[in-house]
Enzyme design. Structure first.
Site, PDB file in Angstrom:
ATOM      1  N   HIS A 116       4.684  -7.291   0.210  1.00 48.14           N
ATOM      2  CA  HIS A 116       4.295  -8.543  -0.437  1.00 48.14           C
ATOM      3  C   HIS A 116       5.048  -8.746  -1.748  1.00 48.14           C
ATOM      4  CE1 HIS A 116       0.659  -9.260   2.187  1.00 48.14           C
ATOM      5  NE2 HIS A 116       0.984  -8.005   2.497  1.00 48.14           N
ATOM      6  N   SER A 126       8.656   4.512   4.992  1.00 48.05           N
ATOM      7  CA  SER A 126       9.743   3.735   4.417  1.00 48.05           C
ATOM      8  C   SER A 126       9.505   3.532   2.931  1.00 48.05           C
ATOM      9  CB  SER A 126       9.885   2.399   5.148  1.00 48.05           C
ATOM     10  OG  SER A 126       8.634   1.936   5.598  1.00 48.05           O
ATOM     11  N   ASP A 143       0.888  -1.159   0.000  1.00 48.07           N
ATOM     12  CA  ASP A 143       0.000   0.000   0.000  1.00 48.07           C
ATOM     13  C   ASP A 143       0.927   1.210   0.000  1.00 48.07           C
ATOM     14  OD1 ASP A 143      -2.025  -1.834   0.322  1.00 48.07           O
ATOM     15  OD2 ASP A 143      -2.876  -0.891   2.112  1.00 48.07           O
TER      16      ASP A 143
END
Length: 422
Positions: free
Chosen positions: A289, A380, A230
């Site tokens: 992911h 990050s 995301d």
């Protein structure tokens, strides 16, 4: 999603924007736009001259005070996550940084991104800790000492580690409610929506989502490649394009990013490769992911700095953020082409740690959307390096990135496909 919606006609990219010292930026992203309140505040182009009365020690002590305050006070909007547009409500911060409240009243501070599908521009307000960290970068660039003896790099590392310890403490769980409130987080997506079940702040920060909340698009197409996080995303078919539009670090190239030896053999698969840059804001889901179907390889940890990864730092000419920050590289083998894909998790200011979960199973098969790891507290970035022939990015992402502006995407969203016949 956290941000302020701005009308489409207000979106105008700032290019070759004059700095206070007369220099110019080449293609700095983000628009000059009306303030959300209906005023006419411009977007700040960060430079030390914008705070003429604040010395480097003011900024250093401010960062220390913000981190210390987060250990004693549970409302994150009153310390490290204080939104710049609301600083007038937090007088104790005014005393730390002379002129900060006037600057916040005169400018918008943050970045724009586009919502995928609608192309709606949304303004993302910069939290105070990122603004302070960005300001300190200018001093670090010139090797100026802070607080008598410390380098800027030492200060950022020290405070990042300290913030990690604070948010690993049992007491930090009391700050979760204010974090949810500050960023209007969608709790119905969480595997565990009851904040009282989380033992620490970082426990919540690394929260898991319910099954099915982030489906992988084009799952049945073996050529598909999906978003790893995301995030706010930029994509470039070559390193040269990434350097032209987005990453302005003087020493940025794939060899330096991966910390490879001066060997053509080691670096050759990644020469002028394609890049996807996934920037995670503090409000985002912070598990990452797998973007491809493939096989897990080696993990290489690279020590480094704790600079902010805010776009204004990445876009600043001469600032080496991605190649200077500490990072951890997971090498994957792409199932369709057999080519090596490098998944680079990059730490940042106040990011506690990078933890590999599914990504640490060397030799294991991974599918698109499988969890690889997580970041502990802080914003990050992930940079995925695709050798030539692995990906052709989706047209809408390419168009936005070339403006240049980031696109809001979710885990599992399509970002491109492997060209047929590869």
């Amino acid at each position: 999603m956290c941000g302020i919606r701005i009308p489409i006609p207000a979106l105008r990219l700032r290019r070759n924007k004059k700095k206070p010292n007369g220099d110019t930026d080449n293609q700095t992203p983000g628009p000059d736009a009306p303030a959300p309140s209906g005023g006419d505040k411009p977007l700040e182009n960060i430079h030390p001259d914008n705070l003429p009365d604040a010395q480097v020690d003011h900024l250093a002590r401010a960062l220390q005070a913000l981190v210390d305050h987060s250990a004693r006070h549970t409302d994150v909007s009153q310390n490290i996550h204080a939104p710049m547009h609301a600083l007038f409500k937090i007088p104790w911060i005014h005393d730390l940084i002379p002129g900060i409240e006037k600057l916040a009243a005169a400018y918008h501070m943050g970045n724009f991104f586009l919502v995928r599908g609608t192309q709606e521009p949304v303004f993302e307000s910069m939290p105070l800790y990122a603004r302070v960290g960005m300001h300190l970068l200018f001093y670090g660039k010139h090797q100026i000492r802070v607080l008598g003896t410390q380098t800027v790099e030492h200060l950022l590392k020290e405070q990042s580690i300290k913030q990690g310890h604070i948010y690993d403490s049992i007491e930090s769980a009391a700050s979760i409610a204010s974090f949810v409130r500050t960023y209007s987080l969608p709790m119905d997506e969480l595997l565990e929506p009851d904040i009282n079940k989380y033992k620490t702040f970082n426990d919540f920060f690394c929260r898991k989502l319910r099954a099915g909340v982030r489906p992988v698009e084009d799952l049945d197409n073996p050529l598909g490649i999906c978003s790893a996080a995301d995030c706010r995303l930029t994509v470039y078919q070559s390193v040269d394009l990434a350097r032209e539009y987005w990453i302005k670090g003087r020493n940025f190239n794939t060899r330096n990013l991966l910390n490879l030896p001066d060997s053509e053999v080691a670096a050759s698969p990644y020469h002028n490769a394609s890049l996807a840059i996934f920037r995670l804001a503090p409000s985002d889901y912070h598990r990452f992911h797998c973007p491809i179907d493939g096989v897990v390889g080696d993990i290489v940890d690279i020590p480094g700095q704790y600079y902010t990864v805010n776009p204004q730092a990445v876009n600043e000419p001469g600032f080496d953020v991605f190649t200077a920050n500490r990072r951890s590289v997971l090498y994957l083998t792409h199932a369709k082409t057999g080519l090596p894909v490098a998944f680079v998790a990059i730490g940042a200011l106040l990011v506690g740690s990078i933890v590999w979960t599914g990504g640490k199973q060397k030799g294991g098969d991974v599918k698109r959307g499988d969890e690889l790891g997580t970041f502990a507290y802080g914003g990050s970035t992930i940079v995925v390096i695709f050798p030539k022939g692995v990906i052709q990015f989706d047209d809408d992402l390419v168009k936005n990135s070339n403006q240049p502006i980031e696109t809001l995407v979710k885990v599992g969203n399509s970002i491109g496909k492997t060209p047929a016949g590869e």
